[in-house]
Design a protein around this motif. Structure first.
Motif: not given
Length: 229
Positions: A202-229
């Motif tokens: 929680a509170g972490d962010g990540v800049k994503i560049s030159d990636e075509s696909a994302l995969s997320v594996q929750p370690e517990q209940a999780v909420e996140f915001l994904l921006f396509e910008v």
């Protein structure tokens, strides 16, 4: 490429009534390595003391999104809008040619927590606007804003898309990046593993560049915001 923006490395501001963590350079905090990502310029994680808030101040040519994670915002602006924004709701203010507003903690007893997010618009000096919406949390992925208001989302003046994702442990999630070169994830609660290699809390962010696909594996209940910008 994935570039982690760890929660504990964000810029900090302490004004007594306001505690803020800045993912990108903002106000008195300046870091040339963190000047936004694509058209995403600001993510401030704000905690406001009971009854306190931001007095009337102006903005111009900026798309300003608020996401309330605890408490309620009392909003008032020069366009005659006066609303309460409760926990879980999103507010999008298009400053356009110019708007003044105030944002206060509506409670005299409880603190307010919200994310303040700025996106650079792709048109200038338009008519100011205000939108507010509650999105029911009964699905894993929801489109929060988009250029055309698709799927009942808020309409933003930029080729940008925001998704809110809620997952339980074991509910892996995949997403294909097709519309933009840049993306950004901000974790609001819980923890996850991104693309099998990056642990995020929680509170972490990540800049994503030159990636075509994302995969997320929750370690517990999780909420996140994904921006396509």
């Amino acid at each position: 490429m994935l570039q982690l923006r760890a929660a504990n490395e964000r810029g900090k501001a302490d004004f007594g009534w306001l505690q803020s963590a800045h993912s990108f350079s903002f106000g008195r905090y300046y870091d040339p390595e963190h000047m936004g990502h694509g058209q995403l310029l600001v993510i401030n994680d704000d905690t406001v003391a009971p009854g306190a808030g931001f007095g009337t101040h102006p903005h111009q040519n900026m798309e300003i999104l608020s996401y309330v994670t605890k408490g309620q915002i009392a909003h008032k602006d020069s366009q005659g809008n006066e609303f309460i924004v409760p926990e879980g709701e999103f507010q999008l203010m298009s400053a356009g040619s110019g708007i003044s507003h105030s944002e206060y903690n509506a409670s005299k007893q409880e603190e307010l927590k919200f994310l303040q997010i700025w996106v650079k618009p792709n048109v200038q000096n338009t008519q100011p606007g205000y939108q507010q919406k509650h999105f029911a949390q009964n699905q894993a992925e929801q489109l929060i804003f988009s250029p055309d208001g698709a799927e009942g989302s808020l309409q933003i003046k930029q080729q940008a898309w925001l998704h809110r994702v809620n997952l339980n442990a074991g509910e892996d999630w995949q997403f294909t990046l097709e519309r933009t070169l840049n993306a950004y994830i901000h974790v609001t609660k819980g923890s996850l593993v991104l693309n099998d290699k990056l642990n995020m809390q929680a509170g972490d962010g990540v800049k994503i560049s030159d990636e075509s696909a994302l995969s997320v594996q929750p370690e517990q209940a999780v909420e996140f915001l994904l921006f396509e910008v």
